[in-house]
Design an enzyme around this catalytic site. Structure first.
Site, mmCIF file in Angstrom:
data_model
loop_
_atom_site.group_PDB
_atom_site.id
_atom_site.type_symbol
_atom_site.label_atom_id
_atom_site.label_comp_id
_atom_site.label_asym_id
_atom_site.label_seq_id
_atom_site.Cartn_x
_atom_site.Cartn_y
_atom_site.Cartn_z
ATOM 1 C CE LYS A 155 -13.595 2.474 11.925
ATOM 2 N NZ LYS A 155 -13.441 3.284 10.739
ATOM 3 C CE1 TYR A 166 -21.068 0.857 1.498
ATOM 4 C CE2 TYR A 166 -18.811 0.099 1.790
ATOM 5 C CZ TYR A 166 -19.893 0.327 0.970
ATOM 6 O OH TYR A 166 -19.826 0.029 -0.366
ATOM 7 C CE LYS A 184 -4.601 0.808 5.776
ATOM 8 N NZ LYS A 184 -5.290 -0.017 4.767
ATOM 9 C CG ASP A 192 -9.151 -7.009 -0.285
ATOM 10 O OD1 ASP A 192 -9.179 -5.788 -0.525
ATOM 11 O OD2 ASP A 192 -9.867 -7.821 -0.886
ATOM 12 C CG PHE A 203 -12.726 5.537 6.212
ATOM 13 C CD1 PHE A 203 -12.650 4.455 5.358
ATOM 14 C CD2 PHE A 203 -12.028 5.491 7.414
ATOM 15 C CE1 PHE A 203 -11.901 3.336 5.686
ATOM 16 C CE2 PHE A 203 -11.274 4.382 7.745
ATOM 17 C CZ PHE A 203 -11.207 3.303 6.880
ATOM 18 C CG ASN A 261 -3.240 4.672 4.222
ATOM 19 O OD1 ASN A 261 -2.762 5.439 5.055
ATOM 20 N ND2 ASN A 261 -4.537 4.442 4.138
ATOM 21 C CE LYS A 262 3.699 9.679 1.567
ATOM 22 N NZ LYS A 262 4.076 11.018 1.153
ATOM 23 C CB SER A 319 -0.873 -0.004 1.264
ATOM 24 O OG SER A 319 -1.527 1.219 1.446
ATOM 25 N NE ARG A 349 -7.866 -1.481 7.939
ATOM 26 C CZ ARG A 349 -8.999 -0.925 7.526
ATOM 27 N NH1 ARG A 349 -9.647 -0.078 8.279
ATOM 28 N NH2 ARG A 349 -9.492 -1.213 6.337
#
Length: 193
Positions: free
Chosen positions: A171, A150, A12, A68, A148, A9-10, A7, A177
């Site tokens: 969360k 849903y 993450k 994923d 973000f 995504n910095k 990925s 995750r």
């Protein structure tokens, strides 16, 4: 030891590096010299995670992991599933995806759903998988502006507010995750030492 997250995504990557001890450094695809998009053509989270991780491992020889994830609604035969990010088509839009899901569920009494994350680790041996789920239901309408995807329509089991209304700390403590990542980090720190 450098480990690639398949990925760019910095946020993450920084988050994962904070959780790992200093023997490991997670780097992005770009930092590993991979600039092309990696296809995710499969129907399962496991196959898509493996495809991304295997691609980066084959190109670099470095231990790689990929994730994923998506939202699964059994009443809709598992949709949006692996197509969660592009459920309403391209270009990707959280608002359009959410609106489509609410429309598709109109008239359904059964609104159970779950988020799923699958992490795949490729290191030259047999691929390893780490999974996390978070069960809940789909609200009748958008509630809250946090999170973000849903999140504004997903009410986690045991709560009466959506992820869009709950604090980021709540969360993070119950998310799909977070559960998968906890298993992954334990394995990395104990199994790859």
């Amino acid at each position: 030891m450098k480990i690639i997250l398949a990925s760019n995504n910095k946020h993450k990557i920084a988050e994962i590096n904070e959780l790992l001890d200093n023997r490991f450094e997670v780097i992005s695809l770009t930092e590993a010299g991979i600039t092309e998009d990696i296809p995710e053509p499969y129907d399962t989270f496991e196959e898509n995670a493996l495809a991304k991780a295997q691609y980066a491992f084959d190109k670099t020889g470095l231990i790689t992991f990929s994730e994923d994830s998506g939202l699964v609604v059994p009443a809709l035969k598992g949709a949006p599933g692996v197509f969660s990010a592009r459920y309403a088509g391209e270009p990707r839009s959280d608002a359009r995806n959410t609106a489509k899901l609410l429309q598709d569920l109109e008239g359904y009494a059964e609104r159970d759903a779950y988020y799923q994350t699958t992490i795949c680790l490729v290191s030259g041996a047999k691929p390893m998988y780490f999974k996390g789920t978070c069960a809940g239901t789909i609200a009748e309408n958008v509630q809250g502006e946090g999170g973000f995807g849903y999140d504004p329509i997903f009410i986690p089991q045991g709560y009466d507010q959506t992820f869009g209304q709950l604090s980021p700390a709540v969360k993070k403590s119950i998310s799909h995750r977070a559960k998968a990542m906890a298993l992954f980090i334990t394995y990395i720190q104990e199994g790859l030492s």
